[in-house]
Design an enzyme around this catalytic site. Sequence first.
Site, mmCIF file in Angstrom:
data_model
loop_
_atom_site.group_PDB
_atom_site.id
_atom_site.type_symbol
_atom_site.label_atom_id
_atom_site.label_comp_id
_atom_site.label_asym_id
_atom_site.label_seq_id
_atom_site.Cartn_x
_atom_site.Cartn_y
_atom_site.Cartn_z
ATOM 1 N N CYS A 2 0.878 -1.164 0.000
ATOM 2 C CA CYS A 2 0.000 0.000 0.000
ATOM 3 C C CYS A 2 0.909 1.206 0.000
ATOM 4 C CB CYS A 2 -0.848 0.058 1.276
ATOM 5 S SG CYS A 2 -2.123 -1.202 1.368
ATOM 6 N N CYS A 239 12.209 -4.593 4.557
ATOM 7 C CA CYS A 239 11.799 -5.606 3.571
ATOM 8 C C CYS A 239 12.701 -5.542 2.332
ATOM 9 C CB CYS A 239 10.352 -5.343 3.164
ATOM 10 S SG CYS A 239 9.831 -6.320 1.754
ATOM 11 N N ASP A 349 14.349 -11.741 -15.091
ATOM 12 C CA ASP A 349 13.194 -11.195 -14.369
ATOM 13 C C ASP A 349 13.572 -11.013 -12.905
ATOM 14 O OD1 ASP A 349 10.717 -10.111 -13.993
ATOM 15 O OD2 ASP A 349 9.574 -11.901 -14.501
ATOM 16 N N ASP A 350 12.746 -10.249 -12.194
ATOM 17 C CA ASP A 350 13.103 -9.926 -10.811
ATOM 18 C C ASP A 350 12.773 -11.040 -9.841
ATOM 19 O OD1 ASP A 350 10.263 -9.194 -11.317
ATOM 20 O OD2 ASP A 350 10.342 -8.834 -9.165
ATOM 21 N N CYS A 386 4.633 -13.984 2.784
ATOM 22 C CA CYS A 386 4.951 -12.804 3.589
ATOM 23 C C CYS A 386 3.781 -12.509 4.527
ATOM 24 C CB CYS A 386 5.179 -11.594 2.692
ATOM 25 S SG CYS A 386 5.512 -10.092 3.628
HETATM 26 P P1 AMP Z 1 4.353 -15.547 -11.215
HETATM 27 O O1 AMP Z 1 5.656 -16.275 -10.970
HETATM 28 O O2 AMP Z 1 3.642 -15.994 -12.440
HETATM 29 O O3 AMP Z 1 3.453 -15.635 -9.999
HETATM 30 O O4 AMP Z 1 4.683 -14.025 -11.442
HETATM 31 C C1 AMP Z 1 5.938 -13.520 -11.213
HETATM 32 C C2 AMP Z 1 5.984 -12.088 -11.664
HETATM 33 O O5 AMP Z 1 5.120 -11.280 -10.869
HETATM 34 C C3 AMP Z 1 7.382 -11.524 -11.522
HETATM 35 O O6 AMP Z 1 7.768 -11.093 -12.781
HETATM 36 C C4 AMP Z 1 7.273 -10.347 -10.593
HETATM 37 O O7 AMP Z 1 7.722 -9.195 -11.250
HETATM 38 C C5 AMP Z 1 5.807 -10.184 -10.313
HETATM 39 N N1 AMP Z 1 5.546 -10.182 -8.847
HETATM 40 C C6 AMP Z 1 6.335 -10.570 -7.864
HETATM 41 N N2 AMP Z 1 5.730 -10.450 -6.669
HETATM 42 C C7 AMP Z 1 4.525 -9.969 -6.909
HETATM 43 C C8 AMP Z 1 3.399 -9.627 -6.087
HETATM 44 N N3 AMP Z 1 3.453 -9.774 -4.756
HETATM 45 N N4 AMP Z 1 2.295 -9.144 -6.703
HETATM 46 C C9 AMP Z 1 2.247 -9.008 -8.045
HETATM 47 N N5 AMP Z 1 3.258 -9.333 -8.871
HETATM 48 C C10 AMP Z 1 4.375 -9.801 -8.317
#
Ligand code: AMP
Length: 452
Positions: A2, A239, A349-350, A386
């Site tokens: 948020c 975090c 990807d992150d 989390c």
């Molecule tokens: P998935 O593995 O299909 O659940 O989606 C992973 C992708 O969602 C990654 O590319 C992240 O950038 C993004 N992501 C990571 N954490 C979150 C979150 N808490 N809410 C929405 N998107 C997220």
Amino acid sequence: MCAIFGIVDHHEASSLCYLGLHSLQHRGQEGAGIVSTDGSEPFAYRKKGHVSEVFSSGTLHRLKGTAAIGHTRYSTTGANTMANLQPLLMKSGLGWVAVSHNGNLINAPTITANLEKQGSIFQSTNDTEVIIHLMARSGQQEISEALIHALKLVEGAYSLLVLSRESLIAVRDPYGFRPLITGTLNGSRVFASESCAFDLIGAKYEREIEPGEMMIVPFNRPKGLKSLFPFEKKERKRCVFEYIYLARPDSLLFGENVHEMRKALGRKLAKEQPAPDAEVVLPVPDSGVAAAIGFAEESKIPFDMGIIRSHYIGRTFIEPRQSTRDVGVRLKLNAVGPTLKNKSIVVVDDSVVRGTTSRKIMKMLREAGARKIHFRVSAPPTTHSCFYGIDTPTRQELLASSSAIEAVRQFIGCDTIGYLSLEGLMEVAENKAGKGFCHACFSGKYPTESTG
Ligand code: AMP
């Protein structure tokens, strides 16, 4: 997930609050709200939707006064209903109190159940309401004393802005899970989750609200603010996922720029998980861009945009009923064929959460002609949920919680997969921003005794 924003002592308080919330939209898209005051009455407006849809010039005009707090919501607890939108505004023996909260209170369900047994009536299913109930029952006369009393009884993550007839109070939990910063705008005091909000309104960043700090800005002496540390001291646990995914790249977060941190994570990833035969580094936009730049820098493999993201996706989408292909991910992302055709590519990807997005991306890249796909992730495997305010799914839904790395690779459908190690992540984060991070989503080491 948020965002919160607050301002004291400015004749355009609600308009600036609106701008601040607009720049913090990435932290929550379900709904938004502002409560303002002229030092006597509160004026409130909350609605579902994006900040630009929620407020009009008419509504902002009605949000009178020189102090305001705002909130954008991304539900981590409680349903997506009107009653759960914030700032919460309630009246008690203390007068009216409005609260904007970022974080999650672990023991809120227990406290709620106990208070309900004693006759309390809750308006929302939002853990933030617990704070207001505990304040009202504290027996204290002063808002700040009542807030301290309430916060001593809750456990978990909170960065809070509390508005009342007499003051705006900013407070961050003793672990400092979620960010909260303060600054000034031509002498007016401002607060925000991230510094990109200050950049938009031209405010000057001053510092973070420290973990465990409470800053009180009285309306009658806005420059005579008070800072206190009323809680038992804890080791700080900011975090680390804020750096990896959540925060905006242009923000200063926990004292460091997010984009630079992500590039450093990408460089570390390239050292730990190289892909020597790759011809091009491609990010998954937007979340993987900075890490992919770092990966390309370190590996000396050229960077390119081989996946393009559409920025025009509405919140509802009508799928054709008899389509031959799953529109899903292509609505948002599409491959640039010539950039990757017949090539060995590194896709960065992150983070991987459920793995379903990555799986669809790999399929799309193969269909576009990629010869070999090395998938690299600038975070460790997400193995735990989390409880402190990030919307991670349950452990069962987290791909890496039950699958070994080879099973993850097969599910996603890449040729090789490499995650950043927890040690690598911590080394980079601590070198830049000092010690003291929560990494429970990767390690299962929850800093608090209970985890909800
Ligand atoms: P998935 O593995 O299909 O659940 O989606 C992973 C992708 O969602 C990654 O590319 C992240 O950038 C993004 N992501 C990571 N954490 C979150 C979150 N808490 N809410 C929405 N998107 C997220």
